[in-house]
Structure formats: C-alpha cells, structure tokens
Design a protein around this motif. Structure first.
Motif, PDB file in Angstrom:
ATOM      1  N   ASP A  92       0.841  -1.203   0.000  1.00 21.08           N
ATOM      2  CA  ASP A  92       0.000   0.000   0.000  1.00 21.08           C
ATOM      3  C   ASP A  92       0.874   1.250   0.000  1.00 21.08           C
ATOM      4  O   ASP A  92       2.018   1.228   0.468  1.00 21.08           O
ATOM      5  N   THR A  93       0.311   2.348  -0.512  1.00 16.38           N
ATOM      6  CA  THR A  93       1.000   3.633  -0.557  1.00 16.38           C
ATOM      7  C   THR A  93       0.141   4.681   0.129  1.00 16.38           C
ATOM      8  O   THR A  93      -1.078   4.703  -0.046  1.00 16.38           O
ATOM      9  N   GLY A  94       0.754   5.547   0.938  1.00 15.40           N
ATOM     10  CA  GLY A  94      -0.005   6.591   1.622  1.00 15.40           C
ATOM     11  C   GLY A  94       0.921   7.479   2.431  1.00 15.40           C
ATOM     12  O   GLY A  94       2.149   7.356   2.380  1.00 15.40           O
ATOM     13  N   ILE A  95       0.316   8.395   3.199  1.00 13.35           N
ATOM     14  CA  ILE A  95       1.084   9.320   4.032  1.00 13.35           C
ATOM     15  C   ILE A  95       0.951   8.927   5.492  1.00 13.35           C
ATOM     16  O   ILE A  95      -0.033   8.277   5.878  1.00 13.35           O
ATOM     17  N   PHE A  96       1.934   9.340   6.318  1.00 17.76           N
ATOM     18  CA  PHE A  96       1.949   8.955   7.725  1.00 17.76           C
ATOM     19  C   PHE A  96       2.818   9.940   8.489  1.00 17.76           C
ATOM     20  O   PHE A  96       3.655  10.638   7.892  1.00 17.76           O
ATOM     21  N   PRO A  97       2.639  10.039   9.833  1.00 14.64           N
ATOM     22  CA  PRO A  97       3.448  10.971  10.628  1.00 14.64           C
ATOM     23  C   PRO A  97       4.912  10.543  10.676  1.00 14.64           C
ATOM     24  O   PRO A  97       5.224   9.373  10.898  1.00 14.64           O
ATOM     25  N   ALA A  98       5.806  11.496  10.493  1.00 12.64           N
ATOM     26  CA  ALA A  98       7.237  11.190  10.511  1.00 12.64           C
ATOM     27  C   ALA A  98       7.710  10.738  11.888  1.00 12.64           C
ATOM     28  O   ALA A  98       8.677   9.994  12.006  1.00 12.64           O
ATOM     29  N   SER A  99       7.003  11.161  12.961  1.00 17.38           N
ATOM     30  CA  SER A  99       7.424  10.815  14.318  1.00 17.38           C
ATOM     31  C   SER A  99       7.151   9.358  14.665  1.00 17.38           C
ATOM     32  O   SER A  99       7.576   8.888  15.707  1.00 17.38           O
ATOM     33  N   PHE A 100       6.420   8.635  13.790  1.00 13.14           N
ATOM     34  CA  PHE A 100       6.088   7.234  14.064  1.00 13.14           C
ATOM     35  C   PHE A 100       7.159   6.272  13.567  1.00 13.14           C
ATOM     36  O   PHE A 100       7.038   5.063  13.783  1.00 13.14           O
ATOM     37  N   VAL A 101       8.202   6.756  12.872  1.00 11.46           N
ATOM     38  CA  VAL A 101       9.182   5.870  12.246  1.00 11.46           C
ATOM     39  C   VAL A 101      10.592   6.378  12.521  1.00 11.46           C
ATOM     40  O   VAL A 101      10.808   7.502  12.943  1.00 11.46           O
ATOM     41  N   GLU A 102      11.576   5.501  12.285  1.00 14.04           N
ATOM     42  CA  GLU A 102      12.968   5.878  12.325  1.00 14.04           C
ATOM     43  C   GLU A 102      13.693   5.110  11.241  1.00 14.04           C
ATOM     44  O   GLU A 102      13.203   4.085  10.743  1.00 14.04           O
ATOM     45  N   GLU A 103      14.884   5.584  10.833  1.00 13.65           N
ATOM     46  CA  GLU A 103      15.625   4.934   9.777  1.00 13.65           C
ATOM     47  C   GLU A 103      16.140   3.577  10.238  1.00 13.65           C
ATOM     48  O   GLU A 103      16.509   3.385  11.389  1.00 13.65           O
ATOM     49  N   VAL A 104      16.167   2.629   9.285  1.00 16.44           N
ATOM     50  CA  VAL A 104      16.687   1.286   9.574  1.00 16.44           C
ATOM     51  C   VAL A 104      18.199   1.369   9.683  1.00 16.44           C
ATOM     52  O   VAL A 104      18.879   1.903   8.779  1.00 16.44           O
ATOM     53  N   PRO A 105      18.817   0.884  10.778  1.00 19.37           N
ATOM     54  CA  PRO A 105      20.282   0.920  10.897  1.00 19.37           C
ATOM     55  C   PRO A 105      20.936   0.119   9.791  1.00 19.37           C
ATOM     56  O   PRO A 105      20.453  -0.943   9.388  1.00 19.37           O
ATOM     57  N   VAL A 106      22.054   0.631   9.258  1.00 17.11           N
ATOM     58  CA  VAL A 106      22.808  -0.040   8.202  1.00 17.11           C
ATOM     59  C   VAL A 106      24.035  -0.731   8.810  1.00 17.11           C
ATOM     60  O   VAL A 106      24.798  -0.102   9.543  1.00 17.11           O
ATOM     61  N   ASN A 107      24.207  -2.034   8.549  1.00 19.44           N
ATOM     62  CA  ASN A 107      25.337  -2.820   9.056  1.00 19.44           C
ATOM     63  C   ASN A 107      25.440  -2.758  10.582  1.00 19.44           C
ATOM     64  O   ASN A 107      26.527  -2.683  11.153  1.00 19.44           O
ATOM     65  N   GLY A 108      24.245  -2.689  11.232  1.00 22.96           N
ATOM     66  CA  GLY A 108      24.247  -2.715  12.689  1.00 22.96           C
ATOM     67  C   GLY A 108      24.624  -1.430  13.340  1.00 22.96           C
ATOM     68  O   GLY A 108      24.761  -1.351  14.552  1.00 22.96           O
TER      69      GLY A 108
END
Length: 494
Positions: free
Chosen positions: A477-493
């Motif tokens: 699915d595609t849509g909009i959402f609050p930025a405060s609900f997510v964080e970037e996925v860590p790369v290589n731990g």
C-alpha cells in the motif's frame, strides 16, 4: 469565492461526473472563480474528453502555473500537444513529467484525491513516441531501453511491444490518461459542509430496578474489574495533553504548516506563541491556527455562573502576523531540536529545496561542514547537491568548495541566512535509492490517503510531504503517515 463555496461546487461537479453528466459537470467547474491546480486539471480533462484541445491546453496551463510540480498535469498537457501534432512541445512536457517523478518508479496520487498512478516507464514510452514522430528513432530507442530500468511486471508487455515497433521504425500507440478519473475534494472537508445532529431527540427511559425512586435512567451498574484496555496512539495521547478549544470562525490555511478548521470544531491547543498563533491538533493532524479564532471550552457550571455570553461577531478577526520562530510542537529527536533552536554562537541556515528545512552550523564554517550537514539531512550524496545564494543557481550565486565562505556568511541577517538547494539528476539512469524506515508505533489510517502499518513494519519512503508527514509504501500500500512514528533502519548494525 470562499473556500466553502469552492468546495461545495467541486463536490457537485464530481457528483455529475459520477452520473455521466459531463456537460453539467463542466458547466459547474467553469463557474468556480479562481480554481486551484486540481480543479483546473479536472477542467482540462473534461475539455480533452470533448476534443476541445485548445480549451484543454489553457486549463492544463493554469494547473501547471499554480503547481509546477504536478507531474500528471505535464503528462496530460503533453498528450494534448501530441493530439494537436505539436510533437516538440509534447516531448518537452513529457520530459518535465519524467523530471517531476524524481527517479521514482511511480507517483500514486491517491493521497491527493486522484485514484491514479503515473508510471515512469509510461512517460518514457510517450517520450519515445514523440521522438519517433520527429524522426529521431535512435533517441526513441534509447528512451524505450531506459524505460526497462523503471519497468514493473504489469507494464512490461507494453514496453516490449513499443520496442518491437521502434526497431522496425513503426509508430506505436501512446499511453493515455483515463480522462474521467478526476481529482476529488477531501471527503472529510465535504462532510463538514452539512450540520449533523449527533445527539438526536431525547427519550425517557424507565428504570430496570424495581421500586427505584429515580424515574429517568437506570442506575450506574458495576464495572468489570481489571478489564483489558486498548493502547492509545501517541497522537491521541498528545491531544489529551492539550487544552480543548472550540473554533469560532472558518480558517483557510495559506501555508503547508497551517490547519484548515471550521466553526464548531473542537481542537486541542498544544502551544500558544507570542504572535497569537497556536499549535493545535484536530482529527489527528497538527498545525497552526490563529488563537483569536478559538475560545476555551468551559464546564456547564461555569457557563451558568457567567451567564449567557454574547454571540461572536459575524466577521472573523484579522489574521495575525507570523513569526518564523513559532512552529507546531513535534516529537522529533533531541538532535533535531538543537538544530531548530541552536546555541547563541551558531548560525541558522534556512534551505529551500522541494521542501524547506533548516540546519545550524558554527559561524565561519567551511563549505565541507555546510554541505555535509545538508547532505545528511536530504540523504543525498554531496556531489549531487548544488547550493546557491539566489533562487536561480547561475554564475556567482553558486556555492562550492572554491567559494569564499566569509563572503557567504557576511550575507547573514543576525543569526539567519537563506540558501537554495538543487539536486543534480543521476547519470546512471537508475531509480533513486528509497530510504527504508522501521515503524516505532502502530498507525491506524483515519483518512483514505493515510498509510496503515504495525509496529516493527518496514516502510519505504517515497517523498516528504512537509515537516511532519511523509509518503511511503508498506505491505503493497501507498499513503502518508506521521514522521514521528518511524525511524531509519540501521545499516550494518550501526
């Protein structure tokens, strides 16, 4: 024409289109004074259906003039030029539509009220067809090969057919937009147009307890102990922390960080600025509203003690002036708060990109520190970013590693300086790498344009709508959402 009147006319026209009464729909659309970009696009589509190509061209011109980033408007005007056999202008519009896609495979316009997905590979097919009409078969073939980099399984067949025809130097069919698919107004705004009686008529209910002296309602029944409670979403918790106010006047936003409200709405005030603007939450959305448009809700007892207040005046108060320091309260990280409110010895650099953001740098910083901060903010390589002192990145206005930064910082007004930022197009003709995010909380969609996800889901960001909202994809699915609900996925731990 007021916002409410425009909204009502827009909704009436869409209803006529649903009834297949296109002539009446076009008549209603044309009666709207100063239509916005979406309404102008709808007018152009109806003229295109009627084969009135000159009127369609003018309508799409108006739509693009009011929103120069609306890729689907460039696409439709390109088709209009193609029908009029003006192939050079058609090619230029298809190129603009492809540029507005910013390297993405598609743009889903559902969040804006248009149930349509514009695919990059389809735009490239029409670019190739325009080149073929001009006799540039080599360029046509290059565009079709480039379309393979943006292909999806559903669109692979039409690319193969176009490639086969181009190799034989034969023309092929263009990809056309379904002109009966139009932008629709936000259904929540439309629902606010009519007053509703949520309470209904009062009823006398007999007591269920024998010989009960109270003749109105059943007495309070025992409650279940230690029953499970549903967790509240972070936005709901923040709303409950605010102070409830009722809206006295209709407010039409002029900037992306302001919030549209109607008389009678109840909002929760999170913060009141010194310039008479308030940061509020309404229906799960956060934005700015003039505080003199609001009235604090009081209990019934205090209302009775004060007597019946005088009704508000018919004319709303004047719009207060905005101060740049007043922004809606957010739950961003501590590092972002430090950038918004830097220490006294730092400079605030306001950067105009496809959206506007700010970073803070020490005074007299070299170019490397400035470009590194902006690169991290945009998640783009430093080599792909061009900075400028003016909206037009030409000549002496461009800032690079050979620029005398002292002359740049001398332009600062106090602790503020404004720059413009542009991202260079990629040279490998491959889509941009989309940023993966992980959900910190579950988010239930309250609007059709919202994206629903659960805690721990991986979300791919497509674009930034504004400071607080993102557009992304999750579980197909595609849509909009609050930025405060997510964080970037860590790369290589890391």
């Amino acid at each position: 024409m007021s916002f409410v009147a425009t909204l009502r006319q827009w909704d009436m026209a869409i209803t006529c289109v649903d009834r297949q009464d296109l002539s009446e729909a076009l008549k209603i659309f044309l009666s709207i004074q100063d239509p916005n970009s979406k309404i102008s696009f709808d007018i152009g589509c109806l003229h295109f259906l009627n084969k009135d190509l000159d009127a369609a061209e003018k309508a799409f011109d108006c739509s693009i003039r009011k929103d120069e980033h609306l890729a689907v408007a460039f696409f439709q005007r390109g088709m209009t030029f193609y029908k009029k056999k003006r192939y050079e202008e058609s090619l230029a519009d298809f190129q603009q539509a492809f540029k507005a896609l910013r390297g993405n495979q598609l743009i889903d316009y559902k969040a804006l009220g248009l149930r349509y997905k514009l695919y990059a590979c389809e735009v490239l097919i029409n670019m190739a067809l325009s080149e073929a009409q001009l006799g540039n078969w080599e360029e046509a073939h290059k565009n079709l090969v480039k379309a393979l980099n943006y292909k999806t399984d559903a669109k692979l067949n039409i690319i193969d057919k176009a490639l086969d025809s181009a190799l034989k130097q034969k023309l092929f069919k263009p990809v056309e937009f379904p002109s009966k698919v139009l932008f629709k107004p936000n259904k929540h705004y439309v629902a606010e147009l009519e007053k509703k009686d949520y309470l209904g008529k009062a009823k006398v209910v007999a007591s269920v307890v024998p010989q009960d002296a109270f003749s109105g309602f059943a007495p309070l029944q025992p409650q279940v102990q230690d029953g499970p409670t549903s967790p509240k979403e972070p936005e709901v918790l923040r709303a409950l922390e605010g102070e409830a106010h009722t809206v006295l006047f209709q407010f039409v936003p002029e900037t992306s960080d302001e919030l549209a409200v109607m008389p009678g709405n109840v909002v929760f005030v999170l913060q009141k600025g010194a310039d008479n603007w308030a940061s509020v939450i309404f229906n799960g959305r956060r934005g700015l509203v003039p505080y003199n448009y609001l009235e604090r809700l009081m209990s019934m007892a205090s209302k009775q003690n004060e007597g019946i207040p005088q009704p508000p005046s018919q004319e709303p108060p004047t719009r207060p002036k905005r101060k740049p320091a007043i922004t809606p309260r957010s739950d961003s990280s501590d590092s972002e708060r430090k950038e918004e409110q830097p220490p006294d010895n730092s400079l605030i650099v306001k950067v105009h990109f496809t959206f506007t953001f700010a970073v803070s740098v020490p005074p007299g910083s070299p170019y490397a520190i400035l470009i590194e901060k902006i690169s991290r903010k945009l998640n783009l390589p430093m080599t792909a970013i061009t900075l400028s002192l003016t909206p037009e990145a030409t000549g002496q206005s461009v800032i690079n590693d050979s620029t005398d930064m002292e002359s740049v910082w001398s332009r600062a007004s106090g602790v503020h300086i404004t720059l413009w930022c542009y991202a260079k197009e990629q040279t490998d003709h491959s889509p941009n790498i989309e940023v993966p995010l992980v959900a910190l909380y579950s988010y239930e969609s309250s609007n059709p344009e919202d994206l629903k996800f659960h805690r721990g889901d991986t979300i791919t960001i497509i674009s930034r709508v504004n400071q607080d909202w993102l557009e992304g994809q999750c579980n197909g699915d595609t849509g909009i959402f609050p930025a405060s609900f997510v964080e970037e996925v860590p790369v290589n731990g890391q």
